[in-house]
Design a protein around this motif. Structure first.
Motif, PDB file in Angstrom:
ATOM      1  N   ASP A 150       0.827  -1.212   0.000  1.00  0.00           N
ATOM      2  CA  ASP A 150       0.000   0.000   0.000  1.00  0.00           C
ATOM      3  C   ASP A 150       0.859   1.259   0.000  1.00  0.00           C
ATOM      4  N   GLY A 151       1.959   1.231  -0.750  1.00  0.00           N
ATOM      5  CA  GLY A 151       2.838   2.387  -0.873  1.00  0.00           C
ATOM      6  C   GLY A 151       3.807   2.579   0.279  1.00  0.00           C
ATOM      7  N   ILE A 152       3.830   1.651   1.230  1.00  0.00           N
ATOM      8  CA  ILE A 152       4.696   1.771   2.404  1.00  0.00           C
ATOM      9  C   ILE A 152       5.766   0.681   2.362  1.00  0.00           C
ATOM     10  N   PRO A 153       7.044   1.069   2.290  1.00  0.00           N
ATOM     11  CA  PRO A 153       8.116   0.069   2.292  1.00  0.00           C
ATOM     12  C   PRO A 153       8.169  -0.675   3.623  1.00  0.00           C
ATOM     13  N   GLN A 154       8.264  -1.976   3.559  1.00  0.00           N
ATOM     14  CA  GLN A 154       8.348  -2.826   4.745  1.00  0.00           C
ATOM     15  C   GLN A 154       9.822  -3.145   4.970  1.00  0.00           C
ATOM     16  N   LEU A 155      10.488  -2.353   5.807  1.00  0.00           N
ATOM     17  CA  LEU A 155      11.934  -2.438   5.942  1.00  0.00           C
ATOM     18  C   LEU A 155      12.414  -3.062   7.253  1.00  0.00           C
ATOM     19  N   LEU A 156      11.611  -3.889   7.856  1.00  0.00           N
ATOM     20  CA  LEU A 156      12.086  -4.657   9.004  1.00  0.00           C
ATOM     21  C   LEU A 156      12.931  -5.813   8.475  1.00  0.00           C
ATOM     22  N   PRO A 157      14.001  -6.191   9.169  1.00  0.00           N
ATOM     23  CA  PRO A 157      14.807  -7.315   8.683  1.00  0.00           C
ATOM     24  C   PRO A 157      13.982  -8.572   8.405  1.00  0.00           C
ATOM     25  N   ALA A 158      12.980  -8.818   9.216  1.00  0.00           N
ATOM     26  CA  ALA A 158      12.149 -10.012   9.026  1.00  0.00           C
ATOM     27  C   ALA A 158      11.237  -9.896   7.804  1.00  0.00           C
ATOM     28  N   SER A 159      11.010  -8.678   7.311  1.00  0.00           N
ATOM     29  CA  SER A 159      10.154  -8.479   6.136  1.00  0.00           C
ATOM     30  C   SER A 159      10.862  -8.821   4.843  1.00  0.00           C
ATOM     31  N   GLY A 160      12.180  -8.727   4.847  1.00  0.00           N
ATOM     32  CA  GLY A 160      12.941  -9.011   3.635  1.00  0.00           C
ATOM     33  C   GLY A 160      13.012 -10.485   3.361  1.00  0.00           C
ATOM     34  N   GLU A 161      13.151 -10.811   2.082  1.00  0.00           N
ATOM     35  CA  GLU A 161      13.303 -12.215   1.730  1.00  0.00           C
ATOM     36  C   GLU A 161      14.511 -12.382   0.824  1.00  0.00           C
ATOM     37  N   GLN A 162      15.216 -13.465   1.046  1.00  0.00           N
ATOM     38  CA  GLN A 162      16.372 -13.813   0.228  1.00  0.00           C
ATOM     39  C   GLN A 162      15.873 -14.274  -1.133  1.00  0.00           C
ATOM     40  N   VAL A 163      16.559 -13.869  -2.210  1.00  0.00           N
ATOM     41  CA  VAL A 163      16.139 -14.287  -3.540  1.00  0.00           C
ATOM     42  C   VAL A 163      17.140 -15.280  -4.129  1.00  0.00           C
ATOM     43  N   ARG A 164      16.635 -16.147  -4.996  1.00  0.00           N
ATOM     44  CA  ARG A 164      17.485 -17.136  -5.669  1.00  0.00           C
ATOM     45  C   ARG A 164      18.279 -16.454  -6.777  1.00  0.00           C
ATOM     46  N   ASP A 165      19.255 -17.163  -7.320  1.00  0.00           N
ATOM     47  CA  ASP A 165      20.104 -16.611  -8.378  1.00  0.00           C
ATOM     48  C   ASP A 165      19.298 -16.180  -9.598  1.00  0.00           C
ATOM     49  N   ASP A 166      18.349 -17.007 -10.035  1.00  0.00           N
ATOM     50  CA  ASP A 166      17.559 -16.646 -11.212  1.00  0.00           C
ATOM     51  C   ASP A 166      16.671 -15.436 -10.934  1.00  0.00           C
TER      52      ASP A 166
END
Length: 80
Positions: free
Chosen positions: A53-69
């Motif tokens: 909803d236009g608000i960045p979720q910048l808590l460490p737990a909100s981030g997700e690791q992405v795969r190489d592809d």
């Protein structure tokens, strides 16, 4: 969020305190994959943070690791 939003100049990754890049949604005409949402991306740590909803979720737990592809795809979608 727009690519020229001044807020992008001051937002930082909560883990390494480095800059984040705006990832624009994939156009539906391009054949969207499973992730078509707007997000902030840290290519150094390969972590994606959602924008809800236009608000960045910048808590460490909100981030997700992405795969190489996914990493390669996100680099193509970073806003200029």
């Amino acid at each position: 969020m727009k690519p020229d939003d001044p807020l992008l100049q001051i937002l930082a990754c909560p883990l390494d305190k480095g800059p984040l890049h705006l990832v624009v949604p994939k156009d539906a005409a391009e054949g969207a994959s499973e992730d078509t949402s707007e997000a902030l991306y840290n290519p150094r740590l390969r972590r994606r943070y959602p924008i809800v909803d236009g608000i960045p979720q910048l808590l460490p737990a909100s981030g997700e690791q992405v795969r190489d592809d996914e990493h390669e795809e996100l680099l193509k979608r970073i806003a200029p």
